[in-house]
Design a protein around this motif. Structure first.
Motif, PDB file in Angstrom:
ATOM      1  N   GLU A 191       9.663  -8.842   4.840  1.00 18.77           N
ATOM      2  CA  GLU A 191       9.867  -9.369   3.486  1.00 18.77           C
ATOM      3  C   GLU A 191      11.035  -8.720   2.764  1.00 18.77           C
ATOM      4  O   GLU A 191      11.548  -9.269   1.797  1.00 18.77           O
ATOM      5  N   GLY A 192      11.446  -7.542   3.193  1.00 18.88           N
ATOM      6  CA  GLY A 192      12.555  -6.880   2.527  1.00 18.88           C
ATOM      7  C   GLY A 192      12.541  -5.383   2.773  1.00 18.88           C
ATOM      8  O   GLY A 192      11.865  -4.890   3.663  1.00 18.88           O
ATOM      9  N   SER A 193      13.264  -4.673   1.944  1.00 20.91           N
ATOM     10  CA  SER A 193      13.391  -3.224   2.073  1.00 20.91           C
ATOM     11  C   SER A 193      12.136  -2.521   1.581  1.00 20.91           C
ATOM     12  O   SER A 193      11.321  -3.079   0.852  1.00 20.91           O
ATOM     13  N   TRP A 194      12.002  -1.279   1.983  1.00 22.67           N
ATOM     14  CA  TRP A 194      10.937  -0.411   1.462  1.00 22.67           C
ATOM     15  C   TRP A 194      11.583   0.851   0.959  1.00 22.67           C
ATOM     16  O   TRP A 194      12.464   1.377   1.655  1.00 22.67           O
ATOM     17  N   PRO A 195      11.175   1.374  -0.161  1.00 22.76           N
ATOM     18  CA  PRO A 195      10.282   0.791  -1.151  1.00 22.76           C
ATOM     19  C   PRO A 195      10.818  -0.544  -1.663  1.00 22.76           C
ATOM     20  O   PRO A 195      12.011  -0.819  -1.589  1.00 22.76           O
ATOM     21  N   LYS A 196       9.936  -1.354  -2.199  1.00 23.66           N
ATOM     22  CA  LYS A 196      10.276  -2.727  -2.591  1.00 23.66           C
ATOM     23  C   LYS A 196      11.376  -2.808  -3.641  1.00 23.66           C
ATOM     24  O   LYS A 196      11.977  -3.862  -3.820  1.00 23.66           O
TER      25      LYS A 196
ATOM     26  N   THR B 182       7.607  10.078  -1.049  1.00 20.50           N
ATOM     27  CA  THR B 182       6.603   9.925  -2.107  1.00 20.50           C
ATOM     28  C   THR B 182       6.126   8.490  -2.279  1.00 20.50           C
ATOM     29  O   THR B 182       5.309   8.225  -3.134  1.00 20.50           O
ATOM     30  N   ASP B 183       6.621   7.570  -1.485  1.00 16.41           N
ATOM     31  CA  ASP B 183       6.293   6.168  -1.710  1.00 16.41           C
ATOM     32  C   ASP B 183       5.921   5.472  -0.407  1.00 16.41           C
ATOM     33  O   ASP B 183       6.636   4.611   0.086  1.00 16.41           O
ATOM     34  N   TYR B 184       4.782   5.862   0.161  1.00 16.41           N
ATOM     35  CA  TYR B 184       4.321   5.240   1.401  1.00 16.41           C
ATOM     36  C   TYR B 184       3.581   3.948   1.106  1.00 16.41           C
ATOM     37  O   TYR B 184       2.907   3.822   0.095  1.00 16.41           O
ATOM     38  N   PRO B 185       3.645   2.974   2.034  1.00 25.55           N
ATOM     39  CA  PRO B 185       2.824   1.778   1.873  1.00 25.55           C
ATOM     40  C   PRO B 185       1.349   2.147   2.019  1.00 25.55           C
ATOM     41  O   PRO B 185       1.017   3.155   2.641  1.00 25.55           O
ATOM     42  N   ASP B 186       0.471   1.326   1.456  1.00 25.49           N
ATOM     43  CA  ASP B 186      -0.956   1.675   1.481  1.00 25.49           C
ATOM     44  C   ASP B 186      -1.631   1.369   2.817  1.00 25.49           C
ATOM     45  O   ASP B 186      -2.732   1.818   3.082  1.00 25.49           O
ATOM     46  N   GLY B 187      -1.003   0.603   3.693  1.00 20.62           N
ATOM     47  CA  GLY B 187      -1.574   0.305   4.996  1.00 20.62           C
ATOM     48  C   GLY B 187      -2.560  -0.846   4.975  1.00 20.62           C
ATOM     49  O   GLY B 187      -2.986  -1.318   6.030  1.00 20.62           O
ATOM     50  N   GLU B 188      -2.946  -1.300   3.811  1.00 19.54           N
ATOM     51  CA  GLU B 188      -3.869  -2.437   3.680  1.00 19.54           C
ATOM     52  C   GLU B 188      -3.101  -3.691   3.268  1.00 19.54           C
ATOM     53  O   GLU B 188      -3.142  -4.708   3.942  1.00 19.54           O
ATOM     54  N   ASN B 189      -2.414  -3.588   2.156  1.00 22.07           N
ATOM     55  CA  ASN B 189      -1.661  -4.730   1.625  1.00 22.07           C
ATOM     56  C   ASN B 189      -0.158  -4.590   1.811  1.00 22.07           C
ATOM     57  O   ASN B 189       0.574  -5.567   1.704  1.00 22.07           O
ATOM     58  N   THR B 190       0.282  -3.378   2.016  1.00 23.82           N
ATOM     59  CA  THR B 190       1.712  -3.141   2.220  1.00 23.82           C
ATOM     60  C   THR B 190       1.900  -2.352   3.509  1.00 23.82           C
ATOM     61  O   THR B 190       1.118  -1.462   3.837  1.00 23.82           O
ATOM     62  N   HIS B 191       2.959  -2.693   4.229  1.00 22.48           N
ATOM     63  CA  HIS B 191       3.257  -2.062   5.513  1.00 22.48           C
ATOM     64  C   HIS B 191       4.767  -1.853   5.591  1.00 22.48           C
ATOM     65  O   HIS B 191       5.527  -2.606   4.989  1.00 22.48           O
TER      66      HIS B 191
END
Length: 153
Positions: A100-105, A25-34
């Motif tokens: 930068e770290g884990s995902w989700p942030k 349920t928490d995918y990165p947006d592909g623009e600002n988050t990867h």
């Protein structure tokens, strides 16, 4: 590597667009988050589960006790593999300045540096996948069923 087929061993695979069960349920947006994922696979685990009949009714599903990670060696090997994979990603020359770290942030497991820190994470997040080939091999052992294309299994 000198391993026998009965020794637990690890393989890594990665993907750029993978959302494990807890991240669907928490995918990165592909623009600002990867994000990407390294999957740590444990082969030849020592843990063993069981399958028993629920009843004499053939329509009843069997009782399956997966018993994943019940053997401490499996936990040790998998947690060390996660620690080592994390070290490669967070400190490696090609990735240390990018990741930068884990995902989700909100997660912080990328900060784990000791194997022992990874044990609760592994126990909480380990999942499994199945091979249809292995399933067919097991099914053949339990029944007289044969497929023409499965002669040498």
């Amino acid at each position: 590597m000198g391993l026998t087929s009965s020794q637990p061993n690890i393989e890594y695979w990665n993907t750029e667009c993978y959302g494990g069960p807890k991240q669907f349920t928490d995918y990165p947006d592909g623009e600002n988050t990867h994000a990407f994922s390294i999957v740590t696979e444990l082969f030849a685990p020592k843990s063993r589960g069981s399958v028993t009949l629920k009843s004499a009714d053939p329509e009843d599903n069997p009782v399956v006790n997966h018993n994943y990670l019940s053997n401490e060696l499996d936990v040790l090997v998998l947690s060390e593999a996660c620690r080592f994979g994390n070290e490669i990603i967070t400190m490696g020359k090609g990735t240390a300045d990018i990741v930068e770290g884990s995902w989700p942030k909100t997660l912080t497991h990328h900060k784990h540096t000791k194997r022992e820190e990874w044990v609760p994470y592994v126990k909480d997040n380990a999942t499994t996948c199945k091979s249809t080939l292995i399933t067919l091999q097991l099914f053949r052992k339990l029944t007289d069923f044969r497929l023409p294309s499965s002669r040498n299994l």
